[in-house]
Design a protein around this motif. Structure first.
Motif, PDB file in Angstrom:
ATOM      1  N   UNK A  97       1.156  -1.132   0.036  1.00 26.35           N
ATOM      2  CA  UNK A  97      -0.220   0.009  -0.224  1.00 26.35           C
ATOM      3  C   UNK A  97       0.753   1.328   0.019  1.00 26.35           C
ATOM      4  N   UNK A  98       0.764   2.116  -0.783  1.00 21.32           N
ATOM      5  CA  UNK A  98       1.613   3.183  -1.172  1.00 21.32           C
ATOM      6  C   UNK A  98       0.884   5.108  -0.599  1.00 21.32           C
ATOM      7  N   UNK A 147     -10.036  -7.551  -8.663  1.00 19.50           N
ATOM      8  CA  UNK A 147     -10.995  -8.977  -8.172  1.00 19.50           C
ATOM      9  C   UNK A 147     -10.558  -8.581  -7.057  1.00 19.50           C
ATOM     10  N   UNK A 148     -12.233  -8.486  -6.221  1.00 18.46           N
ATOM     11  CA  UNK A 148     -11.984  -9.364  -4.589  1.00 18.46           C
ATOM     12  C   UNK A 148     -13.140 -10.491  -4.617  1.00 18.46           C
ATOM     13  N   UNK A 176      -4.371 -11.101  -0.362  1.00 12.39           N
ATOM     14  CA  UNK A 176      -5.493 -10.503   0.732  1.00 12.39           C
ATOM     15  C   UNK A 176      -6.739 -10.029  -0.644  1.00 12.39           C
ATOM     16  N   UNK A 177      -6.601 -11.059  -1.513  1.00 13.67           N
ATOM     17  CA  UNK A 177      -8.240 -10.477  -2.044  1.00 13.67           C
ATOM     18  C   UNK A 177      -8.711 -11.511  -1.887  1.00 13.67           C
ATOM     19  N   UNK A 187      -9.502  -0.937   0.024  1.00 13.44           N
ATOM     20  CA  UNK A 187      -8.900   0.600  -0.274  1.00 13.44           C
ATOM     21  C   UNK A 187      -7.096   0.107   0.254  1.00 13.44           C
ATOM     22  N   UNK A 188      -6.552  -1.186  -0.470  1.00  9.26           N
ATOM     23  CA  UNK A 188      -5.549  -1.721  -0.568  1.00  9.26           C
ATOM     24  C   UNK A 188      -4.856  -1.715  -2.054  1.00  9.26           C
TER      25      UNK A 188
END
Length: 213
Positions: A97-98, A147-148, A176-177, A187-188
């Motif tokens: 995450x930036x 996709x999540x 983490x998806x 959010x990530x």
């Protein structure tokens, strides 16, 4: 073993999220030659790993000195890790995450039902659905970038694995998806980059826009 956390640390350093020096390799962790390549439309600034570490702040004047364009240019970083991704204990992938995102408008599709689907809508997902969304993708619908999915939907997603897999969109618990925490996952994806070591042991990702620095 050199897995996700180390690569995530390198990418966060490159993006300026962590203070201090940016070095393409960490002493005692990643050995041998390494390089950081900042790319700007065919123009490359290369900092050799055997030279002293370079501050991002020192590199930015060079990047700002490039010919101006009519758009905010993307800065990319390539890190050679000296690993062999073909070996299971050296495979490296994850999500970093930036602090200011990548500047891209990321469209996120969420495969979920019930409370998780409602949470995904509130978190800003572009499209949310269950088996109906799976059928749409089978029919050719691809108006999304990431996709999540909830763990309960993964069996249904096996029907479209041949569609999502080659595009790098198949949800994966390692990045983490595949989760029930939609707010964090979405959010990530919207503010981060997914990374995966290439065959040569190199991670190559965008870390932001010139205007960020």
């Amino acid at each position: 073993r050199r897995r996700g956390p180390m690569a995530s640390l390198l990418l966060r350093r490159a993006a300026g999220q962590l203070g201090g020096l940016f070095s393409p390799h960490a002493p005692g962790r990643i050995r041998g030659p390494a390089c950081c390549v900042l790319q700007q439309r065919g123009v490359k600034v290369q900092v050799e790993g055997r030279k002293p570490p370079t501050l991002i702040a020192d590199a930015m004047p060079t990047i700002r000195g490039f010919k101006k364009r009519n758009f905010d240019q993307t800065i990319e970083v390539a890190v050679r890790l000296n690993i062999d991704p073909r070996k299971q204990d050296q495979a490296m992938r994850g999500l970093a995450v930036l602090p200011k995102g990548t500047g891209r408008n990321v469209r996120v599709a969420v495969f979920a039902t019930g409370p998780a689907a409602e949470e995904a809508k509130k978190a800003g997902a572009t499209i949310v659905g269950g088996d109906d969304l799976v059928d749409q993708v089978k029919g050719g619908f691809m108006e999304f970038d990431r996709c999540v999915a909830t763990p309960a939907m993964m069996q249904s997603l096996s029907k479209i694995a041949r569609i999502l897999g080659p595009r790098g969109m198949m949800p994966n618990p390692k990045v983490g998806t595949v989760t029930d925490n939609m707010t964090e996952a979405i959010g990530g994806l919207m503010s981060g980059v997914t990374f995966k070591a290439e065959k040569a042991g190199i991670i190559h990702v965008p870390i932001g826009k010139v205007g960020y620095f």
